[in-house]
Design a protein around this motif. Structure first.
Motif, PDB file in Angstrom:
ATOM      1  N   THR A 192      40.981  35.699  49.658  1.00  0.00           N
ATOM      2  CA  THR A 192      42.206  35.763  48.865  1.00  0.00           C
ATOM      3  C   THR A 192      42.222  34.663  47.817  1.00  0.00           C
ATOM      4  OG1 THR A 192      43.391  36.683  50.748  1.00  0.00           O
ATOM      5  CG2 THR A 192      44.727  35.757  48.978  1.00  0.00           C
ATOM      6  N   ARG A 193      41.796  33.468  48.208  1.00  0.00           N
ATOM      7  CA  ARG A 193      41.734  32.370  47.247  1.00  0.00           C
ATOM      8  C   ARG A 193      40.756  32.701  46.108  1.00  0.00           C
ATOM      9  NH1 ARG A 193      41.453  26.026  47.800  1.00  0.00           N
ATOM     10  NH2 ARG A 193      40.879  25.633  45.661  1.00  0.00           N
ATOM     11  N   ALA A 194      39.606  33.288  46.450  1.00  0.00           N
ATOM     12  CA  ALA A 194      38.633  33.665  45.429  1.00  0.00           C
ATOM     13  C   ALA A 194      39.227  34.712  44.480  1.00  0.00           C
ATOM     14  CB  ALA A 194      37.357  34.199  46.076  1.00  0.00           C
ATOM     15  N   LEU A 195      39.998  35.659  45.016  1.00  0.00           N
ATOM     16  CA  LEU A 195      40.640  36.671  44.183  1.00  0.00           C
ATOM     17  C   LEU A 195      41.662  36.045  43.237  1.00  0.00           C
ATOM     18  CD1 LEU A 195      41.213  39.547  46.763  1.00  0.00           C
ATOM     19  CD2 LEU A 195      39.652  39.566  44.815  1.00  0.00           C
ATOM     20  N   ILE A 196      42.413  35.073  43.734  1.00  0.00           N
ATOM     21  CA  ILE A 196      43.399  34.397  42.895  1.00  0.00           C
ATOM     22  C   ILE A 196      42.703  33.622  41.779  1.00  0.00           C
ATOM     23  CG2 ILE A 196      45.120  32.532  42.860  1.00  0.00           C
ATOM     24  CD1 ILE A 196      45.933  33.500  45.705  1.00  0.00           C
ATOM     25  N   ASP A 197      41.615  32.925  42.116  1.00  0.00           N
ATOM     26  CA  ASP A 197      40.852  32.194  41.099  1.00  0.00           C
ATOM     27  C   ASP A 197      40.317  33.140  40.029  1.00  0.00           C
ATOM     28  OD1 ASP A 197      41.337  29.833  42.410  1.00  0.00           O
ATOM     29  OD2 ASP A 197      39.356  29.741  43.383  1.00  0.00           O
ATOM     30  N   ARG A 198      39.775  34.298  40.470  1.00  0.00           N
ATOM     31  CA  ARG A 198      39.242  35.285  39.528  1.00  0.00           C
ATOM     32  C   ARG A 198      40.342  35.838  38.625  1.00  0.00           C
ATOM     33  NH1 ARG A 198      35.924  39.848  42.391  1.00  0.00           N
ATOM     34  NH2 ARG A 198      36.551  38.601  44.138  1.00  0.00           N
ATOM     35  N   ALA A 199      41.511  36.091  39.204  1.00  0.00           N
ATOM     36  CA  ALA A 199      42.635  36.623  38.428  1.00  0.00           C
ATOM     37  C   ALA A 199      43.112  35.604  37.397  1.00  0.00           C
ATOM     38  CB  ALA A 199      43.784  37.011  39.357  1.00  0.00           C
ATOM     39  N   GLN A 200      43.126  34.330  37.751  1.00  0.00           N
ATOM     40  CA  GLN A 200      43.543  33.298  36.802  1.00  0.00           C
ATOM     41  C   GLN A 200      42.569  33.195  35.639  1.00  0.00           C
ATOM     42  OE1 GLN A 200      43.882  29.974  39.491  1.00  0.00           O
ATOM     43  NE2 GLN A 200      46.104  30.161  39.584  1.00  0.00           N
ATOM     44  N   ARG A 201      41.276  33.265  35.926  1.00  0.00           N
ATOM     45  CA  ARG A 201      40.279  33.204  34.852  1.00  0.00           C
ATOM     46  C   ARG A 201      40.404  34.421  33.939  1.00  0.00           C
ATOM     47  NH1 ARG A 201      36.955  31.339  39.035  1.00  0.00           N
ATOM     48  NH2 ARG A 201      36.020  33.386  39.263  1.00  0.00           N
ATOM     49  N   ALA A 202      40.620  35.596  34.521  1.00  0.00           N
ATOM     50  CA  ALA A 202      40.736  36.821  33.732  1.00  0.00           C
ATOM     51  C   ALA A 202      41.995  36.795  32.865  1.00  0.00           C
ATOM     52  CB  ALA A 202      40.749  38.042  34.642  1.00  0.00           C
ATOM     53  N   ALA A 203      43.068  36.212  33.364  1.00  0.00           N
ATOM     54  CA  ALA A 203      44.319  36.159  32.606  1.00  0.00           C
ATOM     55  C   ALA A 203      44.205  35.251  31.387  1.00  0.00           C
ATOM     56  CB  ALA A 203      45.456  35.695  33.507  1.00  0.00           C
ATOM     57  N   ALA A 204      43.289  34.298  31.431  1.00  0.00           N
ATOM     58  CA  ALA A 204      43.137  33.367  30.316  1.00  0.00           C
ATOM     59  C   ALA A 204      42.532  34.041  29.083  1.00  0.00           C
ATOM     60  CB  ALA A 204      42.272  32.185  30.744  1.00  0.00           C
ATOM     61  N   ASP A 205      41.769  35.121  29.268  1.00  0.00           N
ATOM     62  CA  ASP A 205      41.159  35.829  28.147  1.00  0.00           C
ATOM     63  C   ASP A 205      42.163  36.850  27.606  1.00  0.00           C
ATOM     64  OD1 ASP A 205      39.351  36.708  26.303  1.00  0.00           O
ATOM     65  OD2 ASP A 205      38.215  37.947  27.703  1.00  0.00           O
ATOM     66  N   SER A 206      42.262  36.964  26.289  1.00  0.00           N
ATOM     67  CA  SER A 206      43.267  37.857  25.716  1.00  0.00           C
ATOM     68  C   SER A 206      42.673  39.054  24.977  1.00  0.00           C
ATOM     69  CB  SER A 206      44.162  37.073  24.762  1.00  0.00           C
ATOM     70  OG  SER A 206      43.400  36.561  23.691  1.00  0.00           O
ATOM     71  N   TYR A 207      41.360  39.260  25.032  1.00  0.00           N
ATOM     72  CA  TYR A 207      40.735  40.377  24.316  1.00  0.00           C
ATOM     73  C   TYR A 207      39.996  41.264  25.290  1.00  0.00           C
ATOM     74  CZ  TYR A 207      37.790  43.054  21.188  1.00  0.00           C
ATOM     75  OH  TYR A 207      37.175  44.087  20.539  1.00  0.00           O
ATOM     76  N   PRO A 208      40.169  42.547  25.218  1.00  0.00           N
ATOM     77  CA  PRO A 208      41.107  43.271  24.373  1.00  0.00           C
ATOM     78  C   PRO A 208      42.505  43.251  24.988  1.00  0.00           C
ATOM     79  CG  PRO A 208      39.860  44.833  25.672  1.00  0.00           C
ATOM     80  CD  PRO A 208      39.324  43.462  26.004  1.00  0.00           C
ATOM     81  N   GLY A 225      31.851  42.364  21.748  1.00  0.00           N
ATOM     82  CA  GLY A 225      31.886  42.963  23.064  1.00  0.00           C
ATOM     83  C   GLY A 225      32.879  42.230  23.947  1.00  0.00           C
ATOM     84  N   PHE A 226      33.148  42.786  25.116  1.00  0.00           N
ATOM     85  CA  PHE A 226      34.117  42.162  26.023  1.00  0.00           C
ATOM     86  C   PHE A 226      33.829  42.548  27.460  1.00  0.00           C
ATOM     87  CE2 PHE A 226      35.843  46.310  25.084  1.00  0.00           C
ATOM     88  CZ  PHE A 226      36.307  46.743  26.312  1.00  0.00           C
ATOM     89  N   VAL A 227      34.383  41.749  28.359  1.00  0.00           N
ATOM     90  CA  VAL A 227      34.427  42.061  29.783  1.00  0.00           C
ATOM     91  C   VAL A 227      35.844  41.736  30.234  1.00  0.00           C
ATOM     92  CG1 VAL A 227      33.569  41.521  32.090  1.00  0.00           C
ATOM     93  CG2 VAL A 227      31.997  41.486  30.145  1.00  0.00           C
ATOM     94  N   ARG A 228      36.559  42.724  30.757  1.00  0.00           N
ATOM     95  CA  ARG A 228      37.926  42.531  31.231  1.00  0.00           C
ATOM     96  C   ARG A 228      37.956  42.940  32.694  1.00  0.00           C
ATOM     97  NH1 ARG A 228      42.539  39.998  30.000  1.00  0.00           N
ATOM     98  NH2 ARG A 228      42.526  40.668  27.860  1.00  0.00           N
ATOM     99  N   THR A 229      38.437  42.057  33.562  1.00  0.00           N
ATOM    100  CA  THR A 229      38.473  42.358  34.992  1.00  0.00           C
ATOM    101  C   THR A 229      39.906  42.381  35.506  1.00  0.00           C
ATOM    102  OG1 THR A 229      38.211  40.036  35.591  1.00  0.00           O
ATOM    103  CG2 THR A 229      36.202  41.349  35.410  1.00  0.00           C
ATOM    104  N   PHE A 230      40.119  43.205  36.514  1.00  0.00           N
ATOM    105  CA  PHE A 230      41.410  43.320  37.177  1.00  0.00           C
ATOM    106  C   PHE A 230      41.160  43.302  38.684  1.00  0.00           C
ATOM    107  CE2 PHE A 230      41.621  45.565  33.164  1.00  0.00           C
ATOM    108  CZ  PHE A 230      42.803  45.118  32.605  1.00  0.00           C
TER     109      PHE A 230
END
Length: 139
Positions: free
Chosen positions: A19-35, A95-100
């Motif tokens: 769960t902690r790893a998922l939260i860390d991943r979500a925080q990193r993904a939220a920092a990127d704004s493209y697309p 190019g981009f990589v967007r994760t959820f």
């Protein structure tokens, strides 16, 4: 100097490393704004993620699910013709990589590209709440 303990590190929350790893991943993904993207509720148990991917063809986009992580990538093919001379370039060409991070039980139903928008539909099937009685031994 003492280290501050976050709630996820509390000693009574055992086995929540994932769960902690998922939260860390979500925080990193939220920092990127493209697309840019929208997440909308489209039914009682359905969600749609819409990404603005103007200029990308279906062959240049990839939607994958690994575990509980949905990843959308876009990679532009190198053009054989010379680059136009832009007076203003507001449509990104990179190019981009967007994760959820998906909730437990959330499944990808499908995706479609329409008018420069990539729609990824997700569904949460009905899940019965299971209560399990744990036997108590007397050994």
């Amino acid at each position: 100097m003492s280290r501050t303990t976050t709630l996820i590190e509390a000693p009574f929350l055992l086995g929540f490393d994932q769960t902690r790893a998922l939260i860390d991943r979500a925080q990193r993904a939220a920092a990127d704004s493209y697309p840019p993207y929208n997440v909308e509720q489209i039914g009682e148990d359905s969600v749609r993620i819409t990404l603005a991917v103007a200029g990308f063809t279906p062959d240049e986009l990839n939607v994958t699910v690994e575990g509980r992580q949905l990843t959308v990538t876009g990679k532009r093919e190198e053009a054989a013709k010379p680059e136009p001379r832009y007076l203003h370039r507001g449509i990104a060409a990179r190019g981009f990589v967007r994760t959820f991070v998906l909730a437990d039980g959330l499944e990808v139903k499908g995706s479609r590209l329409q008018h420069g928008l990539l729609h990824v539909d997700l569904v949460q099937p009905d899940q019965e709440k299971a209560t399990r009685k744990i036997p108590i031994s007397t050994d």
